[in-house]
Write a protein that holds these residues in place. Structure first.
Motif, mmCIF file in Angstrom:
data_model
loop_
_atom_site.group_PDB
_atom_site.id
_atom_site.type_symbol
_atom_site.label_atom_id
_atom_site.label_comp_id
_atom_site.label_asym_id
_atom_site.label_seq_id
_atom_site.Cartn_x
_atom_site.Cartn_y
_atom_site.Cartn_z
ATOM 1 N N MET A 168 0.976 -1.092 -0.103
ATOM 2 C CA MET A 168 0.110 -0.041 -0.076
ATOM 3 C C MET A 168 0.952 1.175 -0.027
ATOM 4 S SD MET A 168 -2.868 1.258 2.983
ATOM 5 C CE MET A 168 -3.779 -0.227 2.592
ATOM 6 N N SER A 169 1.014 1.990 -1.243
ATOM 7 C CA SER A 169 1.813 3.030 -1.266
ATOM 8 C C SER A 169 1.191 4.455 -1.025
ATOM 9 C CB SER A 169 2.629 2.904 -2.502
ATOM 10 O OG SER A 169 1.706 2.918 -3.501
ATOM 11 N N LYS A 170 -0.069 4.675 -1.699
ATOM 12 C CA LYS A 170 -0.857 5.994 -1.573
ATOM 13 C C LYS A 170 -1.031 6.449 -0.193
ATOM 14 C CE LYS A 170 -4.875 8.183 -3.519
ATOM 15 N NZ LYS A 170 -6.224 7.828 -4.264
ATOM 16 N N LYS A 171 -0.565 7.635 0.040
ATOM 17 C CA LYS A 171 -0.562 8.355 1.155
ATOM 18 C C LYS A 171 -1.915 8.097 1.946
ATOM 19 C CE LYS A 171 0.973 12.673 3.684
ATOM 20 N NZ LYS A 171 1.392 13.867 3.550
ATOM 21 N N SER A 172 -3.040 8.752 1.234
ATOM 22 C CA SER A 172 -4.305 9.029 1.961
ATOM 23 C C SER A 172 -4.739 7.348 2.374
ATOM 24 C CB SER A 172 -5.258 9.509 1.041
ATOM 25 O OG SER A 172 -5.553 9.074 -0.104
ATOM 26 N N ASP A 173 -4.635 6.364 1.564
ATOM 27 C CA ASP A 173 -5.014 4.928 1.700
ATOM 28 C C ASP A 173 -4.270 4.431 2.990
ATOM 29 O OD1 ASP A 173 -6.681 5.258 -0.020
ATOM 30 O OD2 ASP A 173 -5.435 3.960 -1.563
ATOM 31 N N ARG A 174 -2.819 4.762 3.029
ATOM 32 C CA ARG A 174 -2.202 4.039 4.215
ATOM 33 C C ARG A 174 -2.475 4.856 5.397
ATOM 34 N NH1 ARG A 174 2.589 5.450 1.852
ATOM 35 N NH2 ARG A 174 2.754 7.304 3.047
ATOM 36 N N GLN A 175 -2.904 6.197 5.506
ATOM 37 C CA GLN A 175 -2.992 6.828 6.696
ATOM 38 C C GLN A 175 -4.464 6.344 7.092
ATOM 39 O OE1 GLN A 175 -2.418 11.011 6.220
ATOM 40 N NE2 GLN A 175 -0.420 10.788 6.228
ATOM 41 N N SER A 176 -5.474 6.114 6.350
ATOM 42 C CA SER A 176 -6.904 5.547 6.568
ATOM 43 C C SER A 176 -6.346 4.374 7.269
ATOM 44 C CB SER A 176 -7.641 5.717 5.402
ATOM 45 O OG SER A 176 -8.048 6.709 4.751
#
Length: 256
Positions: free
Chosen positions: A1-9
């Motif tokens: 998982m590399s996308k920042k928003s997805d990772r933070q969620s």
């Protein structure tokens, strides 16, 4: 998982089920560097979603419900904690008791087992349940009334407490983290800090739903707390902090 928003969620979701997480665990799980995770945690902390701890993070709780609502929750657990707490302090001469649902349960129990004692409190619910025992003298802390908490706060309260001494302080908390206990109300935290300073021994009474949570204002370090009474044994960094500071831990169920 590399996308920042997805990772933070995903980090928020992970904290919901595992309230205390370390940077190394998250970096390994998401396949990124520790520095990337630290930036994610800093971003989430700035938005108020989490609170940073040394080497990791804990989930920041939503605003605490009103005292009237909290009185309806976890009654069995709080009653058991109250009975255990009373065993430690029933022979004390002077107590300071903070506001809260669990501390009110403690006061209700103390009203049946204490005699010829003085209780200093800023909580009207604590004072009310103690009133059934005519041998207990109750000193109400003056100050600015907070309707949601049913308690007195502010500068006048702090000045009043400066002139008093107690054998024990009995306090609850909105959050209990490796850094110490905290409260959702800054004003209440100030009163608790004053009570701790004026008491020989200090007890924290809280159920396990408060573990690994950080509220707005920390009111003590673990080195300032002598005893924690709860229903379930804490784990991870929180338990390590209690053990490092030699805080007594008494559990009201079989999970020793």
């Amino acid at each position: 998982m590399s996308k920042k928003s997805d990772r933070q969620s995903a980090i928020i979701v992970r904290l919901s089920s595992n309230p205390t997480l370390r940077v190394g665990e998250l970096a390994e799980e998401f396949g990124v560097t520790g520095e990337t995770i630290r930036r994610d945690l800093d971003d989430l902390s700035e938005r108020g979603s989490i609170s940073r701890t040394y080497g990791g993070a804990v989930l920041r709780p939503a605003s605490e419900p009103s005292l009237s609502q909290r009185h309806k929750d976890l009654v069995q657990e709080r009653t058991a904690i109250a009975y255990r707490a009373a065993n430690y302090v029933k022979d004390a001469s002077v107590l300071m008791i903070g506001s809260g649902a669990t501390t009110t349960h403690v006061a209700r129990r103390l009203a049946t087992v204490m005699k010829n004692a003085t209780v200093v409190t800023h909580s009207f619910s604590v004072a009310t349940v103690l009133s059934i025992n005519p041998t207990i003298r109750v000193l109400i802390v003056p100050g600015l009334y907070h309707a949601g908490e049913g308690a007195m706060h502010g500068g006048q309260a702090l000045r009043f407490l400066e002139g008093l001494n107690a054998d024990w302080a009995i306090l609850g908390a909105s959050g209990v983290s490796p850094e110490g206990p905290s409260d959702a109300l800054i004003e209440a935290a100030e009163v608790y800090t004053a009570m701790i300073a004026r008491s020989t021994r200090r007890m924290l009474v809280c159920d396990a739903t408060k573990f690994d949570r950080v509220a707005t204002a920390r009111f003590a370090r673990w080195s300032q707390i002598d005893l924690v009474i709860s229903d379930i044994r804490p784990t991870g960094p929180l338990l390590a902090s209690l053990e490092r500071e030699q805080v007594g831990l008494d559990l009201v169920n079989s999970q020793k």
